[in-house]
Design a protein around this motif. Structure first.
Motif, short mmCIF file in Angstrom:
data_model
loop_
_atom_site.label_atom_id
_atom_site.label_comp_id
_atom_site.label_asym_id
_atom_site.label_seq_id
_atom_site.Cartn_x
_atom_site.Cartn_y
_atom_site.Cartn_z
N GLN A 97 -11.20 -13.48 -8.36
CA GLN A 97 -11.45 -14.99 -7.93
C GLN A 97 -10.31 -15.35 -7.12
O GLN A 97 -10.15 -16.55 -6.53
N ASP A 98 -9.08 -14.66 -7.23
CA ASP A 98 -7.59 -15.16 -6.65
C ASP A 98 -7.46 -14.46 -5.56
O ASP A 98 -7.87 -14.56 -4.53
N TYR A 99 -6.78 -13.44 -5.67
CA TYR A 99 -6.03 -12.56 -4.59
C TYR A 99 -6.66 -11.05 -4.53
O TYR A 99 -6.50 -10.38 -5.74
N VAL A 100 -7.07 -10.51 -3.60
CA VAL A 100 -7.63 -9.41 -3.37
C VAL A 100 -7.00 -8.60 -2.21
O VAL A 100 -6.97 -9.26 -1.27
N GLY A 101 -6.59 -7.34 -2.39
CA GLY A 101 -6.03 -6.66 -1.45
C GLY A 101 -7.16 -5.95 -0.19
O GLY A 101 -8.26 -6.18 -0.43
N GLN A 102 -6.97 -4.88 0.69
CA GLN A 102 -7.87 -4.41 1.47
C GLN A 102 -8.36 -3.29 0.88
O GLN A 102 -9.42 -3.02 1.72
N GLY A 103 -7.82 -2.90 -0.01
CA GLY A 103 -8.52 -1.59 -0.71
C GLY A 103 -8.20 -0.12 -0.03
O GLY A 103 -7.45 -0.21 1.16
N THR A 104 -8.23 0.85 -1.14
CA THR A 104 -7.97 2.34 -0.49
C THR A 104 -9.13 2.95 -1.11
O THR A 104 -9.48 3.05 -2.32
N GLN A 105 -9.55 4.11 -0.09
CA GLN A 105 -10.49 5.02 -0.84
C GLN A 105 -10.33 5.89 -1.80
O GLN A 105 -9.35 6.75 -1.42
N VAL A 106 -11.00 6.30 -2.88
CA VAL A 106 -11.18 7.24 -3.61
C VAL A 106 -12.40 7.84 -3.33
O VAL A 106 -13.16 7.40 -3.79
N THR A 107 -12.28 9.32 -3.27
CA THR A 107 -13.48 10.16 -3.08
C THR A 107 -13.24 11.49 -4.20
O THR A 107 -12.28 12.10 -3.90
N VAL A 108 -13.96 11.65 -5.17
CA VAL A 108 -14.11 12.69 -5.85
C VAL A 108 -15.43 13.62 -5.82
O VAL A 108 -16.34 13.15 -5.72
N PHE A 109 -15.09 14.76 -5.42
CA PHE A 109 -16.00 15.65 -5.20
C PHE A 109 -16.06 16.79 -6.11
O PHE A 109 -15.28 17.33 -6.75
N SER A 110 -17.47 17.29 -6.49
CA SER A 110 -17.58 18.28 -7.47
C SER A 110 -17.51 19.63 -7.03
O SER A 110 -17.55 19.94 -5.75
#
Length: 121
Positions: free
Chosen positions: A108-121
């Motif tokens: 609801q307030d402040y949110v960043g731009q994000g970073t991708q996390v990819t987990v492969f099996s």
């Protein structure tokens, strides 16, 4: 101007670990709750974890026992240590800040731009 800058995302094999960091500026860091959201492809954004200015931390049931949130008020930084990663943890992870953890995990307030996390099996 509020800024939340995430780092530490990447590609990791299932069972591995990653540590996300978020450097905050533009507000009184020590007086705010801060935490992490994530959004997987085709899914709604969800709250992952939150650490308030004072009080107990929050964890999504899906990450309890595997993820650990911490904050360094001297560095205006929040961390998310992610262990025992699973493919279903794959998502864009967003740093979020707010007056309380409810506002943080709902973005609801402040949110960043994000970073991708990819987990492969």
């Amino acid at each position: 101007e509020v800024q939340l800058v995430e780092s530490g995302g990447g590609l990791v094999q299932a069972g591995g670990s990653l540590r996300l960091s978020c450097a905050a500026s533009g507000f009184t860091f020590s007086g705010h709750a801060i935490g992490w959201l994530r959004q997987a492809p085709g899914e709604d954004r969800e709250g992952v974890s939150c650490i308030p200015a004072i009080g107990n931390t929050y964890y999504n049931d899906n990450v309890k026992g595997r993820f650990t949130i911490s904050r360094d008020n001297a560095k205006n930084t929040v961390y998310l240590q992610m262990d025992s990663l699973k493919p279903e943890d794959t998502a864009v992870y967003y740093c979020a800040a707010g007056l309380n953890c409810l506002r943080v995990i709902t973005g609801q307030d402040y949110v960043g731009q994000g970073t991708q996390v990819t987990v492969f099996s």
